[in-house]
Structure formats: C-alpha cells, structure tokens
Design a protein around this motif. Structure first.
Motif, short mmCIF file in Angstrom:
data_model
loop_
_atom_site.label_atom_id
_atom_site.label_comp_id
_atom_site.label_asym_id
_atom_site.label_seq_id
_atom_site.Cartn_x
_atom_site.Cartn_y
_atom_site.Cartn_z
N ILE A 26 89.97 98.43 43.00
CA ILE A 26 90.38 99.97 44.58
C ILE A 26 89.59 99.20 45.60
N LEU A 27 88.25 98.48 45.80
CA LEU A 27 87.87 98.22 46.95
C LEU A 27 88.33 96.75 47.50
N LEU A 28 88.80 96.02 46.81
CA LEU A 28 89.46 94.77 47.39
C LEU A 28 90.81 95.46 48.00
N VAL A 29 91.64 96.41 47.53
CA VAL A 29 92.96 97.06 47.61
C VAL A 29 92.87 98.19 49.12
N LEU A 30 92.00 98.48 48.97
CA LEU A 30 91.78 99.53 50.50
C LEU A 30 91.25 98.72 50.94
#
Length: 50
Positions: A26-30
């Motif tokens: 999720i951190l990478l996508v955001l």
C-alpha cells in the motif's frame, strides 16, 4: 534495489512477519501514485484524497 527486496523478504520469512507485505504494498502504491501525479493535471484531484 533487488538486494533490498531480497533482504526484506528474508526478514519477513525468518521472523514470520508476513503481515508486513500488504502494508509495504500500500505504501508503494500510494508513493507511486503521488510521483506519477506530481506533474499532471490530475494532481489536484489526487491531493484532495490526502
């Protein structure tokens, strides 16, 4: 970059911390969304989400 991912996977596998995978994803996508939208006309709409 691949060494970092290999070390991270080894850490998660050894210590049974597989719950970290969704958090990291999720951190990478955001982060990718913010980088891609930085110079586009969509940026004001994405920044309102945060």
């Amino acid at each position: 970059m691949f060494d970092l991912l290999k070390d991270l996977w080894g850490f998660m596998r050894e210590r049974k911390k597989f719950w970290l995978m969704p958090v990291i994803a999720i951190l990478l996508v955001l982060g990718g969304l913010l980088v891609l939208a930085q110079g586009s006309a969509v940026a004001p709409f994405i920044y309102t989400l945060f």
